[in-house]
Design a protein around this motif. Sequence first.
Motif, mmCIF file in Angstrom:
data_model
loop_
_atom_site.group_PDB
_atom_site.id
_atom_site.type_symbol
_atom_site.label_atom_id
_atom_site.label_comp_id
_atom_site.label_asym_id
_atom_site.label_seq_id
_atom_site.Cartn_x
_atom_site.Cartn_y
_atom_site.Cartn_z
ATOM 1 N N TYR A 59 0.828 -1.209 0.000
ATOM 2 C CA TYR A 59 0.000 0.000 0.000
ATOM 3 C C TYR A 59 0.863 1.261 0.000
ATOM 4 O O TYR A 59 0.624 2.204 -0.768
ATOM 5 C CB TYR A 59 -0.931 -0.004 1.214
ATOM 6 N N ARG A 63 1.070 3.926 -2.987
ATOM 7 C CA ARG A 63 0.616 5.280 -2.647
ATOM 8 C C ARG A 63 1.681 6.302 -3.028
ATOM 9 O O ARG A 63 1.362 7.414 -3.468
ATOM 10 C CB ARG A 63 0.283 5.373 -1.153
ATOM 11 N N PHE A 70 -4.406 8.036 -5.111
ATOM 12 C CA PHE A 70 -4.704 7.490 -3.791
ATOM 13 C C PHE A 70 -5.350 8.538 -2.890
ATOM 14 O O PHE A 70 -6.229 8.231 -2.090
ATOM 15 C CB PHE A 70 -3.430 6.918 -3.151
ATOM 16 N N SER A 74 -9.062 8.133 -1.399
ATOM 17 C CA SER A 74 -9.263 8.102 0.056
ATOM 18 C C SER A 74 -10.340 9.078 0.499
ATOM 19 O O SER A 74 -10.967 8.884 1.542
ATOM 20 C CB SER A 74 -7.952 8.405 0.782
ATOM 21 N N TYR A 181 -6.137 1.603 -5.536
ATOM 22 C CA TYR A 181 -6.388 1.978 -4.140
ATOM 23 C C TYR A 181 -7.509 1.133 -3.562
ATOM 24 O O TYR A 181 -7.399 0.574 -2.453
ATOM 25 C CB TYR A 181 -6.749 3.461 -4.042
ATOM 26 N N TYR A 185 -7.672 -1.450 -0.557
ATOM 27 C CA TYR A 185 -8.637 -1.165 0.520
ATOM 28 C C TYR A 185 -9.463 -2.412 0.836
ATOM 29 O O TYR A 185 -9.587 -2.811 2.007
ATOM 30 C CB TYR A 185 -9.543 -0.017 0.101
ATOM 31 N N THR A 189 -8.980 -4.415 4.384
ATOM 32 C CA THR A 189 -10.136 -4.413 5.283
ATOM 33 C C THR A 189 -10.904 -5.729 5.187
ATOM 34 O O THR A 189 -11.501 -6.171 6.172
ATOM 35 C CB THR A 189 -11.077 -3.243 4.961
ATOM 36 N N LEU A 240 -4.747 0.351 10.071
ATOM 37 C CA LEU A 240 -5.533 0.533 8.857
ATOM 38 C C LEU A 240 -6.269 1.864 8.843
ATOM 39 O O LEU A 240 -6.368 2.521 7.797
ATOM 40 C CB LEU A 240 -6.556 -0.608 8.721
ATOM 41 N N LEU A 244 -5.718 4.340 5.621
ATOM 42 C CA LEU A 244 -6.761 4.399 4.604
ATOM 43 C C LEU A 244 -7.639 5.633 4.722
ATOM 44 O O LEU A 244 -8.114 6.161 3.707
ATOM 45 C CB LEU A 244 -7.644 3.146 4.692
ATOM 46 N N TYR A 245 -7.877 6.108 5.940
ATOM 47 C CA TYR A 245 -8.869 7.154 6.151
ATOM 48 C C TYR A 245 -8.271 8.543 6.405
ATOM 49 O O TYR A 245 -8.865 9.547 5.997
ATOM 50 C CB TYR A 245 -9.761 6.812 7.349
#
Length: 251
Positions: A59, A63, A70, A74, A181, A185, A189, A240, A244-245
Amino acid sequence: MSDSQVIVHGAAEGAHHEHLPYQRHHFETYAQQSDATNFAMWLFLLTEIMFFGGLFTAYLIYRNWYYPAFVEASHQLQIGWGTANTAVLITSSFTMAMGVWSAEMRKKGTLVFCLVITFILGLVFLGIKTIEYKEKYDKHHIPGFHYSLKTFLDPASDPEVYKEYHDKPLALDMARHTELYFFLYFAMTGMHALHMIIGIAILGFMIFRAQAGAYTTGHVIFVENFGLYWHFVDIIWIYLFPLLYLISRHQ
């Protein structure tokens, strides 16, 4: 050595090697069984760290290569849902820790209560994740044949996101990398959710056994090792969530 001394010595040796009800026959002592089980659990967690570490590394590399794609992708994630799930898992770690303590203190009622709360919190996490996945399905952000770039090429297609982050449409060649991405993801997840499902299934078994008094008679290895597993899954989410967020939400 007299006959009486031999008898006494033999009785003492037999008592020393007496097996507890929850001790497996191939272990000489319960302490040996505990050490072996704990070592196996930590070895398993080490393999899990290497597995998720590979996903995290992939990742971060991609990225860096396709940063604009990305970042834009996001922005499609809802921080509110991610924050709620983080709070849910942190709370579940606390209830799981209390469950381990209850088993060690031989408090059957408290143990069952803590395991049930942890079970419910695990279901809440999966429920929130299902809402997020449905949103990605509705926007055609699931990688594959039906993946759509419209969100990233046309600001009018998702005005709220563009308004919040002042995003500019991506060039077509860069927009295509948003699918990468979302692949990562769903891979990260999804694997995390699979570990949650396995953990919830084991929790259901533990609740049934705990009600019968299985873990409050001195045999707490299973509860302790499952607690390690549950905390590990929670820690993976702690990594994570920002990856990711949170990072690069504002360019």
